[in-house]
Design an enzyme around this catalytic site. Structure first.
Site, PDB file in Angstrom:
ATOM      1  N   CYS A  92       2.037   2.253  -2.287  1.00  0.00           N
ATOM      2  CA  CYS A  92       1.506   3.107  -1.202  1.00  0.00           C
ATOM      3  C   CYS A  92       2.627   3.926  -0.566  1.00  0.00           C
ATOM      4  O   CYS A  92       3.398   3.409   0.244  1.00  0.00           O
ATOM      5  CB  CYS A  92       0.814   2.233  -0.161  1.00  0.00           C
ATOM      6  SG  CYS A  92       0.245   3.167   1.265  1.00  0.00           S
ATOM      7  N   CYS A  95       2.410   4.336   3.241  1.00  0.00           N
ATOM      8  CA  CYS A  95       2.785   3.129   3.992  1.00  0.00           C
ATOM      9  C   CYS A  95       4.309   2.958   3.981  1.00  0.00           C
ATOM     10  O   CYS A  95       4.904   2.614   5.001  1.00  0.00           O
ATOM     11  CB  CYS A  95       2.173   1.871   3.376  1.00  0.00           C
ATOM     12  SG  CYS A  95       0.490   2.043   2.805  1.00  0.00           S
ATOM     13  N   ASP A  96       4.951   3.160   2.832  1.00  0.00           N
ATOM     14  CA  ASP A  96       6.346   2.750   2.674  1.00  0.00           C
ATOM     15  C   ASP A  96       7.340   3.887   2.422  1.00  0.00           C
ATOM     16  O   ASP A  96       8.552   3.645   2.394  1.00  0.00           O
ATOM     17  CB  ASP A  96       6.448   1.751   1.500  1.00  0.00           C
ATOM     18  CG  ASP A  96       5.606   0.505   1.756  1.00  0.00           C
ATOM     19  OD1 ASP A  96       5.521   0.094   2.922  1.00  0.00           O
ATOM     20  OD2 ASP A  96       5.026  -0.035   0.801  1.00  0.00           O
TER      21      ASP A  96
END
Ligand code: FAD
Ligand code: NAP
Length: 308
Positions: free
Chosen positions: A136, A139-140
């Site tokens: 992701c 997300c990261d």
């Protein structure tokens, strides 16, 4: 165990689940929706959606799904932050057990559990999952700003991830096992012309390299033999598999785990009163809009089943 027998219980809070809830509310079925651990579903991981009709402002996935959830709530859906761990579809009244131990009884169930990210399955990959290996980028990706990363995959998700990372990182490699892509043409053109992106085609990842804590590179298998590239992180975007394991003893599934539907109505499963919609029941289209459409059909199918 709750004493109330619900009309409809919806499992999942992606586009399919929330749309099913909106239609179920309008049919006065007073639905309960169990969100699962990924509130809002897969779309919450994407920074920009260009193909949701009427939203030419290209909203981020989190905002779009938040609005969808608010819509379902405003119409009367009872939204529960919990996860279904067990189902019993043997009797006319179905039983649904959640992680927190609640057992719901319901006349109909609409399964909208979507799909989960696939990984390559390498031992070295699992060592760095969560610290260097991710599925992701939204997300990261932030942890890799001004660094070098690789994205693995040749579908639309890989291209979206790579474009997003190219805005944050110093350099992005796109590693794909073939030299043609499943990704939408518009995304391919954008990425091909991006100055920070290098495509490594006809290549697979053999090993994630590092010191056990931090990723330092990838060993690739290419047409010209093995090759190493230096990267700080790897984003795997090679598709998703349906989140249907908890239904395998209760419903007919296809070989790839997709729930088999079409038993009478479009969204009926092999058990009467149980309907399925979205990516958990669709291995062809897998789009937000098609999932939402199936969610609508499932709620209408449940309403008709309850009228008979
Ligand atoms: P999902 O969105 O997968 O939601 C599944 C829901 O089920 C989640 O809320 C989860 O918590 C819940 N759940 C799972 N198991 C349980 C359980 N045991 N108990 C309770 N709940 C459970 N599509 C587009 O049309 N346009 C795009 O731009 C686009 N971009 C994308 C970008 C990325 C990075 C990805 C990964 C996908 C993208 N897609 C896009 C595809 C789109 O996200 C999916 O087709 C869509 O989200 C599927 O919706 P769904 O409701 O079926 O399932
Ligand atoms: P996908 O379209 O199934 O593509 C998966 C990619 O990963 C393919 O290129 C595949 O290679 C590769 N792959 C699979 N297993 C692999 C492995 N073990 N090792 C190396 N590579 C592997 O999946 P997706 O990109 O996640 O997209 C899923 C759905 O969401 C699609 O329907 C897509 O249209 C939709 N989506 C849409 C958008 C958008 O509209 N903007 C954005 C993201 C996703 P091969 O090609 O060789 O099989």
């Amino acid at each position: 165990m709750t004493d109330t027998i619900l009309n409809t219980l919806i499992i999942g809070s992606g586009p399919a689940g929330y749309t099913a809830a909106i239609y179920a509310c309008r049919a006065q079925l007073e639905p309960v929706l169990i969100t699962g651990s990924e509130v809002g579903g897969q779309l919450t991981t994407t920074p920009e959606i260009e193909n949701w009709p009427s939203r030419k402002d290209n909203p981020d996935g989190f905002s779009l799904m938040f609005e969808m959830g608010e819509h379902a709530k405003a119409l009367g859906t009872k939204i529960v932050n919990d996860e279904v761990v067990k189902v019993n579809f043997k009797d006319k009244i179905k039983e649904i057990t959640t992680k927190t131990g609640t057992v719901y009884k319901t006349k109909t169930v609409i399964i909208c559990t979507g799909a989960k990210a696939k990984y390559l399955g390498l031992e070295s990959e699992s060592i760095y999952k969560g610290h260097g290996v991710s599925a992701c980028a939204t997300c990261d990706g932030f942890f890799f700003r001004n660094k070098t990363v690789a994205v693995v995959g040749g579908g639309s998700a890989a291209f979206v991830e790579a474009l997003y990372l190219a805005n944050l990182c110093q350099k992005v490699y796109l590693i794909h096992r073939r030299d043609s892509f499943r990704a939408e043409k518009v995304l391919v053109e954008k990425l091909k012309n991006h100055p920070k992106v290098e495509m490594v085609l006809n290549a697979t990842v053999k090993e994630v390299l590092g010191d056990g804590n931090v990723v330092s590179g990838l060993k690739l298998n290419t047409q010209d033999g093995d090759k190493e590239i230096a990267v700080n992180g790897m984003f795997v975007a090679i598709g998703h598999e349906p989140a249907t394991a908890i239904f395998k003893d209760e419903l007919e599934l296809l070989n790839d785990g997709t729930i088999k539907i079409g038993f009478g109505t479009a969204t009926s499963t092999s058990v009467k009163g149980v309907f399925a919609a979205g990516d958990c029941a669709d291995n062809v289209y897998r789009q937000a809009i098609t999932s939402a459409g199936m969610g609508c059909s499932a709620a209408l199918d449940a309403e008709r089943y309850l009228m008979d």
